[in-house]
Design a protein around this motif. Structure first.
Motif, mmCIF file in Angstrom:
data_model
loop_
_atom_site.group_PDB
_atom_site.id
_atom_site.type_symbol
_atom_site.label_atom_id
_atom_site.label_comp_id
_atom_site.label_asym_id
_atom_site.label_seq_id
_atom_site.Cartn_x
_atom_site.Cartn_y
_atom_site.Cartn_z
ATOM 1 N N LEU A 138 0.321 -6.641 -10.001
ATOM 2 C CA LEU A 138 0.390 -6.423 -8.557
ATOM 3 C C LEU A 138 0.818 -4.989 -8.262
ATOM 4 C CD1 LEU A 138 0.497 -7.378 -5.583
ATOM 5 C CD2 LEU A 138 2.842 -8.144 -6.007
ATOM 6 N N ALA A 141 -2.010 -2.662 -9.014
ATOM 7 C CA ALA A 141 -3.073 -2.741 -8.010
ATOM 8 C C ALA A 141 -2.700 -1.950 -6.749
ATOM 9 C CB ALA A 141 -3.342 -4.205 -7.649
ATOM 10 N N LEU A 142 -1.409 -1.921 -6.432
ATOM 11 C CA LEU A 142 -0.952 -1.194 -5.242
ATOM 12 C C LEU A 142 -0.549 0.247 -5.569
ATOM 13 C CD1 LEU A 142 1.225 -3.994 -3.554
ATOM 14 C CD2 LEU A 142 -1.118 -3.325 -3.019
ATOM 15 N N ASN A 199 6.021 -11.155 -5.225
ATOM 16 C CA ASN A 199 4.737 -11.641 -5.726
ATOM 17 C C ASN A 199 3.920 -12.336 -4.635
ATOM 18 O OD1 ASN A 199 5.344 -10.726 -8.295
ATOM 19 N ND2 ASN A 199 6.219 -12.677 -8.956
ATOM 20 N N LEU A 202 4.079 -9.236 -0.887
ATOM 21 C CA LEU A 202 4.016 -7.769 -0.852
ATOM 22 C C LEU A 202 2.642 -7.211 -0.490
ATOM 23 C CD1 LEU A 202 5.308 -5.035 -1.240
ATOM 24 C CD2 LEU A 202 4.744 -5.171 -3.677
ATOM 25 N N GLU A 203 1.604 -7.745 -1.104
ATOM 26 C CA GLU A 203 0.275 -7.162 -0.901
ATOM 27 C C GLU A 203 -0.115 -7.160 0.587
ATOM 28 O OE1 GLU A 203 -2.899 -9.127 -2.932
ATOM 29 O OE2 GLU A 203 -4.161 -7.345 -2.893
ATOM 30 N N ASP A 204 0.067 -8.291 1.261
ATOM 31 C CA ASP A 204 -0.315 -8.377 2.682
ATOM 32 C C ASP A 204 0.546 -7.470 3.552
ATOM 33 O OD1 ASP A 204 -2.281 -10.149 2.090
ATOM 34 O OD2 ASP A 204 -1.177 -11.941 2.690
ATOM 35 N N TYR A 206 2.387 -4.795 2.663
ATOM 36 C CA TYR A 206 2.249 -3.383 2.306
ATOM 37 C C TYR A 206 0.957 -2.784 2.847
ATOM 38 C CZ TYR A 206 2.099 0.794 -0.630
ATOM 39 O OH TYR A 206 2.028 2.099 -1.089
ATOM 40 N N LEU A 207 -0.150 -3.487 2.649
ATOM 41 C CA LEU A 207 -1.432 -2.969 3.110
ATOM 42 C C LEU A 207 -1.499 -2.924 4.635
ATOM 43 C CD1 LEU A 207 -3.878 -4.674 0.574
ATOM 44 C CD2 LEU A 207 -2.946 -2.348 0.525
#
Length: 321
Positions: A138, A141-142, A199, A202-204, A206-207
């Protein structure tokens, strides 16, 4: 997301919250008799509690004598005799609105087996969240590189919170080499007390946050991940990189309702002498709380406000009036 969309979403949320408050005021307060064999409910209008409550504490007009009398009557004939009874569906409606452990019942003096097993399961999930690890794929990827605090292991992290508030010497050197100096906005991520929160959310967040800041035309520095960091580590970052605003996305202390709750701490020009009231926080970010994408969009508008007022925390509230 453009500012007009952010403003529209925020107004919808506030409107929804206001309608819920109004609805609660109309319904009054419900109380369940959990000791009865057949649970019944009594309703107390909110007006009976709030009447004359200006400037001083007032108690409701709940008649404990009547309640006890009716309860004894229930024991005698095995039927519900309280006049203001409602179907149990009211309790189900309430439990559907919250993950809190309400109306779970009991068997004698102990919890029911299902409720106890669920409690043990949630406790185990909380422990896993604290001692688990963040998924490295993860972070890759970021495009977030990793630095460490003065903490060497999880046991030290739990026992010495002060170690988690300061960067290691190696981390400071790495930041000087890889990071943009004096950016307007600095985003940092840390596992904190819940690797599961990172986990899962974060992705949602952060982007969405990056897109929001870009739309608002704010300059963002080099983002990175801090292993085993505490909230106040953002002060050390402020000393090293001199950003105008620091945003820390950190895994929160897991509870027995959710072990995946993420928080965002924001501070205007944090330094080592920063106090806690100088920080602004948006908490409870997870699928059962504030949706991660909406949280990221909202954080962008919050950062814009902090930059505009040159303040965060209590100082921001005072300047906003």
């Amino acid at each position: 997301m453009d500012p007009s969309t952010i403003e529209k979403v925020t107004k919808i949320v506030l409107s929804k919250l206001q309608s819920i408050d109004d609805s609660r005021n109309e319904e009054g307060v419900k109380m369940w008799d959990h000791t009865a064999s057949t649970p019944t409910v009594e309703r107390f209008p909110s007006s009976s509690i709030e009447e004359g409550a200006v400037g001083q504490v007032k108690f409701s007009k709940f008649d404990t004598t009547v309640k006890k009398t009716n309860h004894r009557a229930n024991k005698g004939n095995g039927e519900a005799t309280i006049q203001q009874k409602e179907p149990l569906d009211g309790l189900k409606e309430l439990t559907n609105k919250t993950p809190a452990r309400i109306g779970v019942g009991r068997a004698g003096v102990r919890p029911k087996t299902n409720a106890w097993l669920k409690f043990r399961y949630d406790h185990a999930a909380a422990v896993d969240a604290v001692f688990g690890e963040v998924d490295q794929s993860l972070l890759e990827a970021l495009e977030l590189f990793t630095v460490k605090t003065k903490v060497t292991d999880k046991e030290t992290y739990i026992r010495r919170p002060d170690f988690g508030r300061r960067l290691s010497d190696e981390a400071k050197e790495m930041l000087n080499e890889k990071c943009q100096q004096s950016p307007q906005i600095q985003i940092i991520v840390s596992d904190g007390l819940s690797s599961k929160a990172i986990n899962a959310n974060l992705e949602d967040v952060y982007l969405s946050l990056q897109q929001s800041l870009k739309t608002l035309g704010l300059d963002v520095g080099t983002s990175f991940f801090i292993e085993k960091g505490r909230v106040a580590v953002m002060d050390d970052i402020g000393e090293q990189l001199k950003p105008e605003v620091v945003i820390l996305l950190v895994g929160e202390r897991p509870g027995l309702v959710s072990a995946e709750s993420l928080s965002a701490y924001l501070c205007y020009k944090p330094r080592l002498d920063t106090i806690e009231s100088d920080r602004t926080v948006l908490s409870n970010i997870h699928q059962g709380g504030i949706p991660p994408v909406e949280a990221g969009a909202y954080l962008g508008s919050l950062v814009e406000k902090i930059v505009s007022y040159e303040a965060s925390g209590v100082s921001l509230v005072k300047k906003e009036g």
